[in-house]
Design a protein around this motif. Structure first.
Motif, PDB file in Angstrom:
ATOM      1  N   ASN A  30       0.853  -1.183   0.000  1.00  0.00           N
ATOM      2  CA  ASN A  30       0.000   0.000   0.000  1.00  0.00           C
ATOM      3  C   ASN A  30       0.895   1.243   0.000  1.00  0.00           C
ATOM      4  OD1 ASN A  30      -1.899   1.989   0.394  1.00  0.00           O
ATOM      5  ND2 ASN A  30      -2.785   1.106   2.233  1.00  0.00           N
ATOM      6  N   PRO A  31       0.764   2.114  -1.019  1.00  0.00           N
ATOM      7  CA  PRO A  31       1.585   3.331  -1.013  1.00  0.00           C
ATOM      8  C   PRO A  31       1.135   4.356   0.028  1.00  0.00           C
ATOM      9  CG  PRO A  31       0.091   3.341  -2.881  1.00  0.00           C
ATOM     10  CD  PRO A  31      -0.066   2.002  -2.201  1.00  0.00           C
ATOM     11  N   PHE A  32      -0.050   4.161   0.593  1.00  0.00           N
ATOM     12  CA  PHE A  32      -0.588   5.065   1.616  1.00  0.00           C
ATOM     13  C   PHE A  32      -0.313   4.458   2.977  1.00  0.00           C
ATOM     14  CE2 PHE A  32      -3.226   5.190  -2.205  1.00  0.00           C
ATOM     15  CZ  PHE A  32      -2.980   6.490  -2.602  1.00  0.00           C
ATOM     16  N   ARG A  33       0.409   5.192   3.820  1.00  0.00           N
ATOM     17  CA  ARG A  33       0.854   4.634   5.097  1.00  0.00           C
ATOM     18  C   ARG A  33       0.263   5.380   6.270  1.00  0.00           C
ATOM     19  NH1 ARG A  33       6.317   1.781   4.967  1.00  0.00           N
ATOM     20  NH2 ARG A  33       5.558   1.645   7.067  1.00  0.00           N
ATOM     21  N   PRO A  34      -0.235   4.635   7.249  1.00  0.00           N
ATOM     22  CA  PRO A  34      -0.692   5.298   8.471  1.00  0.00           C
ATOM     23  C   PRO A  34       0.462   6.079   9.092  1.00  0.00           C
ATOM     24  CG  PRO A  34      -1.356   2.998   8.444  1.00  0.00           C
ATOM     25  CD  PRO A  34      -0.414   3.187   7.287  1.00  0.00           C
ATOM     26  N   GLY A  35       0.120   7.231   9.660  1.00  0.00           N
ATOM     27  CA  GLY A  35       1.133   8.046  10.327  1.00  0.00           C
ATOM     28  C   GLY A  35       1.675   9.183   9.488  1.00  0.00           C
ATOM     29  N   ILE A  36       1.538   9.099   8.155  1.00  0.00           N
ATOM     30  CA  ILE A  36       1.983  10.219   7.330  1.00  0.00           C
ATOM     31  C   ILE A  36       0.888  11.283   7.344  1.00  0.00           C
ATOM     32  CG2 ILE A  36       3.448   8.741   5.903  1.00  0.00           C
ATOM     33  CD1 ILE A  36       1.370   9.050   3.656  1.00  0.00           C
ATOM     34  N   PRO A  37       1.192  12.512   6.939  1.00  0.00           N
ATOM     35  CA  PRO A  37       0.158  13.545   6.956  1.00  0.00           C
ATOM     36  C   PRO A  37      -1.080  13.142   6.153  1.00  0.00           C
ATOM     37  CG  PRO A  37       2.302  14.538   6.630  1.00  0.00           C
ATOM     38  CD  PRO A  37       2.493  13.045   6.536  1.00  0.00           C
ATOM     39  N   SER A  45      -2.486  13.007  11.265  1.00  0.00           N
ATOM     40  CA  SER A  45      -1.825  11.878  10.620  1.00  0.00           C
ATOM     41  C   SER A  45      -2.869  10.926  10.042  1.00  0.00           C
ATOM     42  CB  SER A  45      -0.968  11.118  11.629  1.00  0.00           C
ATOM     43  OG  SER A  45       0.076  11.929  12.089  1.00  0.00           O
ATOM     44  N   MET A  46      -2.509  10.279   8.960  1.00  0.00           N
ATOM     45  CA  MET A  46      -3.399   9.325   8.333  1.00  0.00           C
ATOM     46  C   MET A  46      -3.584   8.108   9.233  1.00  0.00           C
ATOM     47  SD  MET A  46      -3.105   7.617   4.518  1.00  0.00           S
ATOM     48  CE  MET A  46      -2.641   9.178   3.820  1.00  0.00           C
ATOM     49  N   THR A  47      -4.829   7.671   9.371  1.00  0.00           N
ATOM     50  CA  THR A  47      -5.120   6.472  10.156  1.00  0.00           C
ATOM     51  C   THR A  47      -4.995   5.238   9.270  1.00  0.00           C
ATOM     52  OG1 THR A  47      -7.475   6.479   9.613  1.00  0.00           O
ATOM     53  CG2 THR A  47      -6.780   7.758  11.567  1.00  0.00           C
ATOM     54  N   ALA A  48      -4.975   4.065   9.893  1.00  0.00           N
ATOM     55  CA  ALA A  48      -4.939   2.809   9.130  1.00  0.00           C
ATOM     56  C   ALA A  48      -6.182   2.688   8.256  1.00  0.00           C
ATOM     57  CB  ALA A  48      -4.832   1.621  10.082  1.00  0.00           C
ATOM     58  N   GLU A  49      -7.321   3.110   8.777  1.00  0.00           N
ATOM     59  CA  GLU A  49      -8.566   3.037   8.003  1.00  0.00           C
ATOM     60  C   GLU A  49      -8.496   3.950   6.777  1.00  0.00           C
ATOM     61  OE1 GLU A  49     -13.377   3.213   8.569  1.00  0.00           O
ATOM     62  OE2 GLU A  49     -12.112   3.887  10.210  1.00  0.00           O
ATOM     63  N   GLU A  50      -7.990   5.170   6.960  1.00  0.00           N
ATOM     64  CA  GLU A  50      -7.880   6.094   5.833  1.00  0.00           C
ATOM     65  C   GLU A  50      -6.904   5.562   4.781  1.00  0.00           C
ATOM     66  OE1 GLU A  50      -6.992  10.819   4.913  1.00  0.00           O
ATOM     67  OE2 GLU A  50      -6.658  10.055   6.933  1.00  0.00           O
ATOM     68  N   ALA A  51      -5.767   5.031   5.212  1.00  0.00           N
ATOM     69  CA  ALA A  51      -4.791   4.471   4.273  1.00  0.00           C
ATOM     70  C   ALA A  51      -5.398   3.302   3.489  1.00  0.00           C
ATOM     71  CB  ALA A  51      -3.542   4.017   5.026  1.00  0.00           C
ATOM     72  N   THR A  52      -6.178   2.477   4.162  1.00  0.00           N
ATOM     73  CA  THR A  52      -6.821   1.336   3.514  1.00  0.00           C
ATOM     74  C   THR A  52      -7.890   1.818   2.532  1.00  0.00           C
ATOM     75  OG1 THR A  52      -6.376  -0.043   5.436  1.00  0.00           O
ATOM     76  CG2 THR A  52      -8.088  -0.808   3.942  1.00  0.00           C
ATOM     77  N   ASP A  53      -8.672   2.804   2.937  1.00  0.00           N
ATOM     78  CA  ASP A  53      -9.704   3.355   2.052  1.00  0.00           C
ATOM     79  C   ASP A  53      -9.081   3.980   0.806  1.00  0.00           C
ATOM     80  OD1 ASP A  53     -11.675   2.562   3.818  1.00  0.00           O
ATOM     81  OD2 ASP A  53     -12.008   4.572   4.631  1.00  0.00           O
ATOM     82  N   CYS A  90      -6.357  -3.050   7.082  1.00  0.00           N
ATOM     83  CA  CYS A  90      -5.115  -3.257   6.329  1.00  0.00           C
ATOM     84  C   CYS A  90      -5.456  -3.435   4.854  1.00  0.00           C
ATOM     85  CB  CYS A  90      -4.410  -4.502   6.858  1.00  0.00           C
ATOM     86  SG  CYS A  90      -2.939  -4.993   5.928  1.00  0.00           S
ATOM     87  N   HIS A  91      -4.566  -2.985   3.993  1.00  0.00           N
ATOM     88  CA  HIS A  91      -4.794  -3.138   2.560  1.00  0.00           C
ATOM     89  C   HIS A  91      -4.868  -4.609   2.161  1.00  0.00           C
ATOM     90  CE1 HIS A  91      -0.564  -4.112   2.330  1.00  0.00           C
ATOM     91  NE2 HIS A  91      -0.678  -4.326   1.032  1.00  0.00           N
TER      92      HIS A  91
END
Length: 121
Positions: A30-37, A45-53, A90-91
């Motif tokens: 997943n190129p989207f990682r929790p914890g990044i802006p 910070s991006m949550t795990a749910e947001e990164a997965t979405d 998780c992705h």
């Protein structure tokens, strides 16, 4: 039905030929990682749910659907291993649905297949 497991690339190699590592450093990461802006909520910070979405949404897009079709063909019937905790989105959950559920036509993209209709993680 295949499942998501927690572990590393080595864990997947050790378990069986029926496992594939999909975490960071793999072609399925997943190129989207929790914890990044967060793009959605500035200043957080991006949550795990947001990164997965975001990962799921990307696979629904005009370029991403081509990856979705390749991922589906490569991962069908396999257990997926990622380093994410099992109690957070998780992705790999998206990839499991993508690879193991029947495809549906995607009305947005003529001639394409849409594997993620209605999923949010």
């Amino acid at each position: 039905m295949p499942v998501r497991l927690r572990g590393s690339r080595l864990t997947a190699e050790t378990l069986s030929k029926g496992c594939v590592y999909v975490g960071q450093g793999s072609p399925y990461a997943n190129p989207f990682r929790p914890g990044i802006p967060s793009a959605s909520f500035p200043g957080t910070s991006m949550t795990a749910e947001e990164a997965t979405d975001l990962f799921a949404a990307t696979l629904r897009g005009p370029v991403g659907h081509r990856y979705a079709e390749r991922f589906s063909a490569a991962l069908g019937g396999l257990d997926l291993v990622c380093t994410c905790r099992l109690d957070v989105p998780c992705h790999a959950d998206v990839l499991l649905r993508l690879a193991n559920e029947s495809p549906l036509p995607c009305p947005d993209i003529p001639g394409s297949t849409h594997y993620l209709k209605g999923t949010t993680r």
